[in-house]
Write an enzyme that holds these catalytic residues in place. Structure first.
Site, PDB file in Angstrom:
ATOM      1  N   HIS A  37     -22.096   9.418  13.594  1.00 15.93           N
ATOM      2  CA  HIS A  37     -21.371  10.037  14.703  1.00 15.93           C
ATOM      3  C   HIS A  37     -22.352  10.625  15.699  1.00 15.93           C
ATOM      4  O   HIS A  37     -22.293  11.803  16.041  1.00 15.93           O
ATOM      5  CB  HIS A  37     -20.398  11.101  14.193  1.00 15.93           C
ATOM      6  CG  HIS A  37     -19.120  10.536  13.677  1.00 15.93           C
ATOM      7  ND1 HIS A  37     -18.067  11.312  13.242  1.00 15.93           N
ATOM      8  CD2 HIS A  37     -18.708   9.246  13.527  1.00 15.93           C
ATOM      9  CE1 HIS A  37     -17.075  10.535  12.848  1.00 15.93           C
ATOM     10  NE2 HIS A  37     -17.431   9.276  13.011  1.00 15.93           N
ATOM     11  N   HIS A  88     -19.527   5.298   4.336  1.00 20.98           N
ATOM     12  CA  HIS A  88     -18.251   5.814   4.842  1.00 20.98           C
ATOM     13  C   HIS A  88     -17.115   4.876   4.482  1.00 20.98           C
ATOM     14  O   HIS A  88     -17.329   3.738   4.038  1.00 20.98           O
ATOM     15  CB  HIS A  88     -18.311   6.011   6.363  1.00 20.98           C
ATOM     16  CG  HIS A  88     -18.595   4.757   7.137  1.00 20.98           C
ATOM     17  ND1 HIS A  88     -17.641   3.806   7.402  1.00 20.98           N
ATOM     18  CD2 HIS A  88     -19.738   4.294   7.720  1.00 20.98           C
ATOM     19  CE1 HIS A  88     -18.167   2.827   8.109  1.00 20.98           C
ATOM     20  NE2 HIS A  88     -19.450   3.101   8.310  1.00 20.98           N
ATOM     21  N   GLU A 134     -15.783  -2.452  14.516  1.00 22.41           N
ATOM     22  CA  GLU A 134     -14.485  -1.806  14.262  1.00 22.41           C
ATOM     23  C   GLU A 134     -13.389  -2.460  15.092  1.00 22.41           C
ATOM     24  O   GLU A 134     -13.514  -2.620  16.303  1.00 22.41           O
ATOM     25  CB  GLU A 134     -14.575  -0.330  14.620  1.00 22.41           C
ATOM     26  CG  GLU A 134     -13.275   0.439  14.441  1.00 22.41           C
ATOM     27  CD  GLU A 134     -13.433   1.906  14.802  1.00 22.41           C
ATOM     28  OE1 GLU A 134     -12.585   2.708  14.387  1.00 22.41           O
ATOM     29  OE2 GLU A 134     -14.416   2.249  15.507  1.00 22.41           O
ATOM     30  N   HIS A 148      -9.047   4.259   8.891  1.00 19.79           N
ATOM     31  CA  HIS A 148      -8.236   5.453   9.105  1.00 19.79           C
ATOM     32  C   HIS A 148      -7.059   5.052   9.970  1.00 19.79           C
ATOM     33  O   HIS A 148      -7.054   3.997  10.622  1.00 19.79           O
ATOM     34  CB  HIS A 148      -9.053   6.587   9.751  1.00 19.79           C
ATOM     35  CG  HIS A 148      -9.664   6.234  11.077  1.00 19.79           C
ATOM     36  ND1 HIS A 148      -8.943   6.181  12.254  1.00 19.79           N
ATOM     37  CD2 HIS A 148     -10.939   5.918  11.430  1.00 19.79           C
ATOM     38  CE1 HIS A 148      -9.747   5.861  13.256  1.00 19.79           C
ATOM     39  NE2 HIS A 148     -10.969   5.677  12.788  1.00 19.79           N
ATOM     40  N   ASP A 203     -14.251  31.238  34.470  1.00 22.35           N
ATOM     41  CA  ASP A 203     -12.969  30.851  35.061  1.00 22.35           C
ATOM     42  C   ASP A 203     -12.622  29.380  34.859  1.00 22.35           C
ATOM     43  O   ASP A 203     -11.695  28.865  35.498  1.00 22.35           O
ATOM     44  CB  ASP A 203     -12.983  31.133  36.573  1.00 22.35           C
ATOM     45  CG  ASP A 203     -12.984  32.620  36.883  1.00 22.35           C
ATOM     46  OD1 ASP A 203     -12.468  33.389  36.049  1.00 22.35           O
ATOM     47  OD2 ASP A 203     -13.511  33.003  37.941  1.00 22.35           O
ATOM     48  N   HIS A 260      -8.067   9.878  14.662  1.00 22.34           N
ATOM     49  CA  HIS A 260      -7.907   9.921  13.212  1.00 22.34           C
ATOM     50  C   HIS A 260      -6.491  10.431  12.971  1.00 22.34           C
ATOM     51  O   HIS A 260      -6.273  11.631  12.780  1.00 22.34           O
ATOM     52  CB  HIS A 260      -8.952  10.823  12.558  1.00 22.34           C
ATOM     53  CG  HIS A 260     -10.328  10.247  12.589  1.00 22.34           C
ATOM     54  ND1 HIS A 260     -11.447  10.941  12.189  1.00 22.34           N
ATOM     55  CD2 HIS A 260     -10.790   9.026  12.967  1.00 22.34           C
ATOM     56  CE1 HIS A 260     -12.529  10.189  12.323  1.00 22.34           C
ATOM     57  NE2 HIS A 260     -12.147   9.013  12.800  1.00 22.34           N
ATOM     58  N   ARG A 299     -22.144  -1.397  13.169  1.00 22.92           N
ATOM     59  CA  ARG A 299     -20.746  -1.132  12.805  1.00 22.92           C
ATOM     60  C   ARG A 299     -19.868  -1.999  13.697  1.00 22.92           C
ATOM     61  O   ARG A 299     -20.123  -2.118  14.904  1.00 22.92           O
ATOM     62  CB  ARG A 299     -20.397   0.345  12.964  1.00 22.92           C
ATOM     63  CG  ARG A 299     -18.962   0.674  12.559  1.00 22.92           C
ATOM     64  CD  ARG A 299     -18.723   2.171  12.334  1.00 22.92           C
ATOM     65  NE  ARG A 299     -18.874   2.992  13.521  1.00 22.92           N
ATOM     66  CZ  ARG A 299     -19.884   3.826  13.735  1.00 22.92           C
ATOM     67  NH1 ARG A 299     -20.876   3.918  12.834  1.00 22.92           N
ATOM     68  NH2 ARG A 299     -19.948   4.552  14.836  1.00 22.92           N
ATOM     69  N   TYR A 353     -26.340   0.766   7.746  1.00 19.20           N
ATOM     70  CA  TYR A 353     -27.243   1.633   8.491  1.00 19.20           C
ATOM     71  C   TYR A 353     -28.558   1.760   7.725  1.00 19.20           C
ATOM     72  O   TYR A 353     -28.584   2.293   6.606  1.00 19.20           O
ATOM     73  CB  TYR A 353     -26.606   3.018   8.687  1.00 19.20           C
ATOM     74  CG  TYR A 353     -25.159   2.922   9.139  1.00 19.20           C
ATOM     75  CD1 TYR A 353     -24.836   2.873  10.482  1.00 19.20           C
ATOM     76  CD2 TYR A 353     -24.125   2.830   8.200  1.00 19.20           C
ATOM     77  CE1 TYR A 353     -23.515   2.751  10.893  1.00 19.20           C
ATOM     78  CE2 TYR A 353     -22.811   2.710   8.591  1.00 19.20           C
ATOM     79  CZ  TYR A 353     -22.498   2.671   9.946  1.00 19.20           C
ATOM     80  OH  TYR A 353     -21.186   2.542  10.335  1.00 19.20           O
ATOM     81  N   ASP A 400     -19.246   3.005  19.868  1.00 19.78           N
ATOM     82  CA  ASP A 400     -17.992   3.388  19.229  1.00 19.78           C
ATOM     83  C   ASP A 400     -17.220   4.196  20.259  1.00 19.78           C
ATOM     84  O   ASP A 400     -17.525   5.373  20.492  1.00 19.78           O
ATOM     85  CB  ASP A 400     -18.290   4.197  17.970  1.00 19.78           C
ATOM     86  CG  ASP A 400     -17.045   4.466  17.137  1.00 19.78           C
ATOM     87  OD1 ASP A 400     -15.933   4.401  17.676  1.00 19.78           O
ATOM     88  OD2 ASP A 400     -17.201   4.770  15.927  1.00 19.78           O
ATOM     89  N   ASP A 426      -9.690   2.819  19.352  1.00 18.66           N
ATOM     90  CA  ASP A 426     -10.919   3.157  18.615  1.00 18.66           C
ATOM     91  C   ASP A 426     -11.594   1.843  18.248  1.00 18.66           C
ATOM     92  O   ASP A 426     -11.224   1.198  17.272  1.00 18.66           O
ATOM     93  CB  ASP A 426     -10.598   3.972  17.366  1.00 18.66           C
ATOM     94  CG  ASP A 426     -11.850   4.492  16.673  1.00 18.66           C
ATOM     95  OD1 ASP A 426     -12.957   4.331  17.223  1.00 18.66           O
ATOM     96  OD2 ASP A 426     -11.726   5.076  15.575  1.00 18.66           O
ATOM     97  N   GLU A 428     -13.488  -0.857   9.903  1.00 13.81           N
ATOM     98  CA  GLU A 428     -14.794  -0.573  10.486  1.00 13.81           C
ATOM     99  C   GLU A 428     -15.919  -0.452   9.451  1.00 13.81           C
ATOM    100  O   GLU A 428     -16.486   0.623   9.260  1.00 13.81           O
ATOM    101  CB  GLU A 428     -14.733   0.707  11.321  1.00 13.81           C
ATOM    102  CG  GLU A 428     -14.102   1.905  10.631  1.00 13.81           C
ATOM    103  CD  GLU A 428     -14.101   3.131  11.513  1.00 13.81           C
ATOM    104  OE1 GLU A 428     -15.166   3.443  12.094  1.00 13.81           O
ATOM    105  OE2 GLU A 428     -13.056   3.781  11.628  1.00 13.81           O
TER     106      GLU A 428
END
Length: 501
Positions: free
Chosen positions: A306, A413, A472, A417, A107, A424, A470, A452, A323, A334, A448
């Site tokens: 991610h 990467h 960004e 974006h 529910d 995104h 990272r 790594y 992030d 972001d 960004e």
């Protein structure tokens, strides 16, 4: 370039000084109460003003109610619909369906969030709605909303609905009906239309039903069906002043929440505790929801792009990649910052961090109107490759290493974006004619870059293991260059260590 927005993350003023009149001139105390007089006077003239001052500083910096309460006006929603109608040919119809309600289990449903295109055109936040934009063969236009009807019994349980009566109060809506009338009326809109511009809002049941109806309609069905995203995406790429203000507010909420959480980091033990501090900051500053699942990964998890589990112990000697993004009135921030859990960068961590920071700043400088949208990425890529060679993590000619994609061992990467109603955001990489987008004033994109270095990475000295960084930022393209909407959020080594001291 730092943002010109007024929110600051460091107090810059000193407490005011007070020149109080003699207490004797204000209140008389009998000799037996002289000690109480001293206590009361210290409270009134020293402690109380200081408490008020500190509270004001805290409120102004971190309480969202001190920021402007930005919204999109009804006229702007109507103008977006009108723009689409003006660019439709006679005989065409556009149909936009709301997002479906999604069941989580039994529910329990997931919290409802409207389809971004539907919200962009209507501002309507209820489910089970349909927007029709029709341009008749005569050239006359018609804007119709089908919405859930009022239901006093259900409204006791789930809250007030606006119903067709509420829909008719929206600017530019010609007619509104209860949604159960759509099946009987859809033929009047769709029969013999030259084109149907369609967005099903992700509602699979609606789409299945519509496809069956279109198949049964045979030669009376629209001659062609066009995906609605091809119409809305170019509009959503260019942000209005009101949209930019909403993005700025979401970003400010995100930044203040990050800074708050850093100050508590040394006393936390788990990634989920750190994520909770940030997300609590979003909520208390007025953000309605997360823009996306928070990524809070420390140590080895900082090297997972991610990583959304956020359940491990914090690596007390490692870095933590955060992030995160608040969503405010449907617009999402972001922002990524990487900080040392113990408050101090090690020499190896600092070397990688400052390389990524240099790439971030160079890529931001490359954001200019008229340049290929890939230029910031190409700029960041070159800075990172050159730096990896200087650190001995790559060997060879920089141009050759880039051509052969050798950098992807550490940086795998893209750098940017689009950002807006979706984290995104829509727009893709190319225009309708296949040419790459050129940056235009009003576009908002992320910058960004990252590095790594996983544990056990072949050919890498172990001293670099488990270092993930990272950084960004959210950047607005302006007529003269760019504005860093997240520019007030600390990102230099010195600034971060100062916050965490």
């Amino acid at each position: 370039m730092t943002s010109t927005h007024s929110l600051s993350y460091f107090p810059t003023s000193s407490p005011p000084t007070f020149s109080a009149p003699s207490p004797a001139k204000i209140l008389y105390f009998p000799p037996m109460l002289q000690n109480w007089r001293i206590i009361i006077m210290r409270t009134l003239f020293v402690r109380l003003p200081l408490v008020i001052f500190l509270a004001a500083c805290s409120y102004g910096r971190f309480n969202n109610q001190s920021l402007p309460q930005n919204t999109i006006t009804p006229g702007e929603f109507a103008g977006r619909r009108q723009h689409i109608l003006e660019n439709m040919s006679p005989g065409e119809v556009a149909l936009f369906h709301s997002a479906p309600t999604v069941n989580r289990n039994d529910d329990v449903d997931f919290p409802y969030r409207q389809d971004s295109d539907f919200y962009y055109l209507t501002g309507w936040e209820e489910p089970d709605a349909i927007l029709i934009l029709q341009k008749q063969k005569s050239g006359k236009t018609n804007t119709v909303l089908f919405v859930k009807p009022r239901n006093p019994h259900m409204e006791i349980w789930t809250g007030i609905r606006q119903g067709p009566e509420g829909a008719m109060t929206l600017e530019g809506i010609d007619t509104a009906y209860a949604n159960d009338a759509f099946e009987d009326m859809r033929g009047s809109f769709l029969y013999s239309a030259s084109k149907l511009i369609l967005s099903d809002g992700g509602d699979k049941a609606f789409r299945t039903n519509l496809d069956e109806w279109l198949a049964d309609a045979g030669n009376y069905a629209p001659a062609t069906i066009q995906r609605a995203g091809t119409v809305t995406a170019p509009l959503r790429l260019i942000k209005s002043d009101a949209e930019i203000a909403l993005l700025q507010q979401a970003i400010d909420i995100t930044g203040a929440s990050l800074v708050d959480a850093w100050g508590k980091l040394k006393n936390l033990d788990y990634e989920w505790q750190l994520a909770a501090e940030v997300e609590y900051g979003f909520k208390k500053r007025g953000a309605q929801r997360l823009g996306f699942s928070s990524i809070v990964g420390s140590g080895k998890n900082s090297t997972i792009l991610h990583y959304e589990t956020n359940r491990d112990l914090l690596d007390k000697s490692g870095l933590v990649v955060m992030d995160v993004g608040a969503e405010y009135n449907y617009y999402s921030a972001d922002v990524t910052r990487t900080v040392p859990v113990d408050g101090k960068f090690s020499p190896e961590q600092k070397a990688i961090y400052e390389l990524v920071l240099a790439a971030n700043e160079a890529a931001i400088d490359a954001v200019q109107p008229g340049v290929n949208w890939r230029e910031p990425h190409n700029t960041a890529l070159r800075v990172i490759t050159e730096g990896l060679v200087e650190l001995g993590l790559l060997e060879g000619n920089v141009d050759t290493l880039i051509t052969q994609n050798k950098y992807r061992k550490f940086f795998m990467h893209g750098t940017s974006h689009w950002l807006g109603l979706d984290v995104h955001d829509v727009g893709g990489h190319h225009q309708a004619d296949g040419s790459p987008w050129e940056l235009q004033p009003g576009m908002v994109l992320t910058i960004e870059p990252g590095i790594y270095i996983r544990d056990g990475l072949e050919g890498v000295d172990p001293k670099w293991y488990n270092i993930g960084v990272r950084i960004e930022d959210d950047v607005l393209v302006t007529k003269s260059g760019h504005r860093v909407l997240s520019g007030d959020i600390p990102k230099s080594v010195k600034a971060i260590e100062r916050v965490m001291r």
